[in-house]
Scaffold this motif. Sequence first.
Motif, short mmCIF file in Angstrom:
data_model
loop_
_atom_site.label_atom_id
_atom_site.label_comp_id
_atom_site.label_asym_id
_atom_site.label_seq_id
_atom_site.Cartn_x
_atom_site.Cartn_y
_atom_site.Cartn_z
N ILE A 1 19.33 40.40 22.54
CA ILE A 1 19.43 41.31 23.68
C ILE A 1 20.15 42.60 23.29
O ILE A 1 19.75 43.70 23.67
CB ILE A 1 20.14 40.62 24.86
N VAL B 1 15.79 33.37 25.60
CA VAL B 1 15.75 34.69 26.23
C VAL B 1 14.45 34.83 27.01
O VAL B 1 13.40 34.34 26.59
CB VAL B 1 15.85 35.82 25.17
N THR C 1 14.84 41.06 40.04
CA THR C 1 13.48 40.97 39.52
C THR C 1 12.48 41.43 40.57
O THR C 1 12.62 41.14 41.75
CB THR C 1 13.14 39.53 39.08
N GLU D 1 13.47 44.23 31.09
CA GLU D 1 14.78 43.93 30.54
C GLU D 1 14.78 42.49 30.05
O GLU D 1 13.92 41.69 30.42
CB GLU D 1 15.88 44.12 31.59
N TYR D 2 15.79 42.14 29.23
CA TYR D 2 15.86 40.82 28.63
C TYR D 2 17.15 40.12 29.06
O TYR D 2 18.22 40.74 29.11
CB TYR D 2 15.81 40.93 27.11
N TYR D 3 17.03 38.82 29.36
CA TYR D 3 18.16 38.06 29.88
C TYR D 3 18.22 36.68 29.22
O TYR D 3 17.18 36.10 28.86
CB TYR D 3 18.04 37.86 31.39
N ARG E 1 21.33 33.04 32.65
CA ARG E 1 21.98 34.15 33.35
C ARG E 1 20.93 35.11 33.91
O ARG E 1 21.02 36.31 33.75
CB ARG E 1 22.94 34.90 32.42
N LEU E 2 19.94 34.55 34.57
CA LEU E 2 18.86 35.37 35.12
C LEU E 2 19.31 36.06 36.41
O LEU E 2 20.07 35.50 37.19
CB LEU E 2 17.65 34.49 35.40
N PRO E 3 18.82 37.26 36.64
CA PRO E 3 19.19 37.99 37.87
C PRO E 3 18.47 37.41 39.07
O PRO E 3 17.45 36.70 38.92
CB PRO E 3 18.73 39.43 37.57
#
Length: 237
Positions: A96, A206, A218, A225-227, A231-233
């Motif tokens: 990331i 990821v 999202t 973007e990468y997560y 820990r995803l939004p």
Amino acid sequence: NGAAIAAIHGVGIDGVRDFIAKVTGTNPIASEMLAIGAGRGIELSPLQLAAAYTILPNNGVKISPRSLRAVYDGENEIETHEPNATRVVGAGAPFIVTRMLQSVIGDGSDGQYGTAKIARKLSDLESVELAGKTGTGDNDLWFVGFTARVVVVVWVGFDNNFPTFEASKGFTGSRLPLQIWARFMKDLKKSRPNLLKGSFTMPLGVRALTIDPIAGCTSKNGIKEYYLIDRLPPVCY
């Protein structure tokens, strides 16, 4: 800098100090300074910094440098020890960070703000996957640029940290060190083109998501973007 300080608050200064010691092979002094990399208590050589940066294209694995590429006895190559490879951190975070540093050289949705967005043009590496980081201080200037297979560090400064550089006169990490790096990479393209092949590999931990850049959630439309998968939004509603 603000984002770095926020991250240090979350992890704790001791954790950051331990991480710096692990990736650089140094021993930062005990300090409560959040700006632990601000030049007090730790100085790094270009070789130490290059070794530390190997964790980024290698997804968390540090490669210790060695001085000799090969040894020969006449026409016969003598077997030597392979470079020492040590996993320093999990694969997700370095990948990331690498994606973030691709923006520095002009890639990605926010590449227009990259401090080294001229890197591709100067180095004639239009189709090569690159990432990099500029560094500008009062006493020295840096640029680190890397591909999936090679890390190149350029330092410009004085051994005694004097005289100081003045950014207003063009002394920045995106000027002198970047130009030196670009000239070296042009030569590398001619002599070792194999080191410019390959791409940064996204690990299993990821996920790439489309994010609303304003709301930070999202969405069907937005930027990529990468997560880390743990820990995803949240999803936009």
